[in-house]
Design an enzyme around this catalytic site. Sequence first.
Site, PDB file in Angstrom:
ATOM      1  N   THR A 139       8.680  -1.996  -0.936  1.00 37.94           N
ATOM      2  CA  THR A 139       9.442  -2.391  -2.137  1.00 37.94           C
ATOM      3  C   THR A 139       9.889  -1.150  -2.899  1.00 37.94           C
ATOM      4  O   THR A 139       9.270  -0.094  -2.813  1.00 37.94           O
ATOM      5  CB  THR A 139       8.615  -3.320  -3.047  1.00 37.94           C
ATOM      6  OG1 THR A 139       8.133  -4.395  -2.268  1.00 37.94           O
ATOM      7  CG2 THR A 139       9.422  -3.873  -4.206  1.00 37.94           C
ATOM      8  N   SER A 165       7.892 -14.404  -6.619  1.00 35.21           N
ATOM      9  CA  SER A 165       7.839 -12.943  -6.589  1.00 35.21           C
ATOM     10  C   SER A 165       7.056 -12.428  -7.784  1.00 35.21           C
ATOM     11  O   SER A 165       6.799 -13.157  -8.745  1.00 35.21           O
ATOM     12  CB  SER A 165       9.273 -12.414  -6.651  1.00 35.21           C
ATOM     13  OG  SER A 165       9.282 -11.013  -6.770  1.00 35.21           O
ATOM     14  N   GLY A 188       4.907  -2.927  -6.068  1.00 32.72           N
ATOM     15  CA  GLY A 188       3.443  -2.985  -6.231  1.00 32.72           C
ATOM     16  C   GLY A 188       2.874  -4.389  -6.158  1.00 32.72           C
ATOM     17  O   GLY A 188       1.755  -4.628  -6.605  1.00 32.72           O
TER      18      GLY A 188
HETATM   19  O1  DON Z   1       8.321 -10.088  -4.470  1.00 38.20           O
HETATM   20  C1  DON Z   1       7.184  -9.650  -4.500  1.00 38.20           C
HETATM   21  O2  DON Z   1       6.446  -9.810  -5.440  1.00 38.20           O
HETATM   22  C2  DON Z   1       6.678  -8.832  -3.331  1.00 38.20           C
HETATM   23  N1  DON Z   1       7.388  -9.170  -2.141  1.00 38.20           N
HETATM   24  C3  DON Z   1       6.785  -7.390  -3.671  1.00 38.20           C
HETATM   25  C4  DON Z   1       6.115  -6.517  -2.645  1.00 38.20           C
HETATM   26  C5  DON Z   1       5.761  -5.189  -3.142  1.00 38.20           C
HETATM   27  O3  DON Z   1       5.993  -4.876  -4.291  1.00 38.20           O
HETATM   28  C6  DON Z   1       5.081  -4.280  -2.211  1.00 38.20           C
HETATM   29  N2  DON Z   1       4.605  -3.146  -2.917  1.00 38.20           N
HETATM   30  N3  DON Z   1       4.054  -2.209  -2.893  1.00 38.20           N
END
Ligand code: DON
Length: 589
Positions: A399, A470, A491
């Site tokens: 992300t 999300s 995160g």
């Molecule tokens: O949308 C979300 O909340 C997750 N798919 C985000 C993933 C993420 O932030 C990975 N991070 N380190």
Amino acid sequence: MKMRASFGLIPFILFVSCSSGFNKPQTKSDMIPPVIRAVEQTPDQRAVSEAHAQHVIISTQGRVTTQIAKGILQRGGNLVDAAIAASFAIGVERPHSTGIGGGGFMLFRDAATGKVHVLDFRERAPSRANAEVFLRKDGSVTPLASVEGIRSVAVPGFLKAMVELHRKFGKLPLEEVIEPAANLADSGVKVYPDLAEAISEKRDLLARFPESRKIFLHKDGTPYQLGEKLVQRDLARTLRWLARASLDEWVISEFNEKIAGESIRRKGLLTMSDLSRYSTRWLDPLLGGYKDYQIISMPPPSGGGFQVVETLNILDHFGLSDMTAQSAPFLHLFASASQLVFADRSQYLGDPAFIRVPMKDLTSKGYSLEQSQRIDLNHHTPSDVVNPGRPTARESTSTTHFSMMDDQGNVIVSTQTINGSFGSGIVVRGLGVVLNDEMDDFSAKPGVENMYGAVGGDANSIAPGKTPLSSMAPTIVIQNNKPVLALGAPGGTRIGSCVAEVALNFLQFKMSLYDAVSAFRIHHQWKPDILNIEAPGPSAAAFEVLRKDGYAINLAPKAVPCRVMAVARDSGGFVGVSDPRDDGASAGF
Ligand code: DON
């Protein structure tokens, strides 16, 4: 290098000896201790993370990406052009984090009207997915099915979003905006620490898929090392092809056919009709307030914006003006508010196209007052299921987020993702595009944790066409009609905590933006009932108070893995900070 900042002990000895519990006299303002940072950089490194500028400021999680976005503005592009260029470029520079095979959210404050446009281009569940898709015959969840391989892939929204954004607000030709990303893919990305770590961590997954192995591993199967050049020729070709056709409908359709082909070949759920039926959504922003600041964040299908708004709402009832940053009483209040917020998240939040989310009630001042009264000021209140021995949710380096602001009052914040590091692990044959594993953001089964340790219920169950909940929380803060801060982070479930903490550090505790971002962070997500504290954590005395008052604490360098990219107005103009925990950069002019 991570180190404990030097800390005057005397104020804290006085501080703890007064009484037990959190409700104790505060250190006097003339004793305000220095900010304890989780990361200390050399002046050279800091000069890359932080930038000051007069007219426009950009902070992204990629050094080349930041320069590309700046170049677009210098060539006469507007902030939206810069954001589109950054979105394509960051997918090349951070192929483990985001890209064309994923989706995201973007908030654009248009200075001309003062309106904040919110674009949801997050992935949706394929039409053949349903609530049982990750369950075995005995009702248990199939291990890793939602995280790795073709069935974890949800319908990506990236390209359609870029078309929409450009059509509504873009200025430069799309070809010109996409071209720098193609050049970067061709010339290669110099492998930086986070990318090296991600490749090495996902080596086995990447090795399972020939196209992924070909790009991200050496011929002998070893991962790329720090300083080597990672060239992505297929992706460069794909980007040029898309750019030259200006993302015309037919080119997107051909692109989608290749993704559908990959899915059919691998017996996935995703079909051509899912891809062609995908549409982005323009939503109303989620609004909140803290003191005289207006908070503007991402509404559902994100829970992250809610987390930020509701945490600040609850804390607003405590004033916080008699508290110092990083003190035990503040950390306790923050953790307690987070527990309440996460409990609500798991119960009420999901895709508003499928369920009724009582957002008005959840973010009302009356409700946050009730919630604030549930906090025991002297003791930690245990969450329903206590699991103190459990380590924190896995770190994922995936992300990404970027923030931009200009002197007209335009602001863009966008968080984009393919979910876990390298998403599903699958690169589409010939395209060089990594496919997401966003299906894991659904609740595969009520009460069962996803890869970020989040639990959910029916509100976030899988259904055809539904968007997984999300945590991403691109956020803009306005004061007296002027944008003063814009930020966001990758995160997973830690995003909302990190955004709220940095906002409080900056707005409430008046830290410099650099300190606000690099200060150690805490995170409590209700379940498991663990207070995660990023090392070095607070003073020994504050730590002891928290421990005595009932917190099961996980103190570790990566206990709260999220990286914040923030821009803000300051006395000299603008300041930008790309989290010094990572390899990004800020720049402006
Ligand atoms: O949308 C979300 O909340 C997750 N798919 C985000 C993933 C993420 O932030 C990975 N991070 N380190």
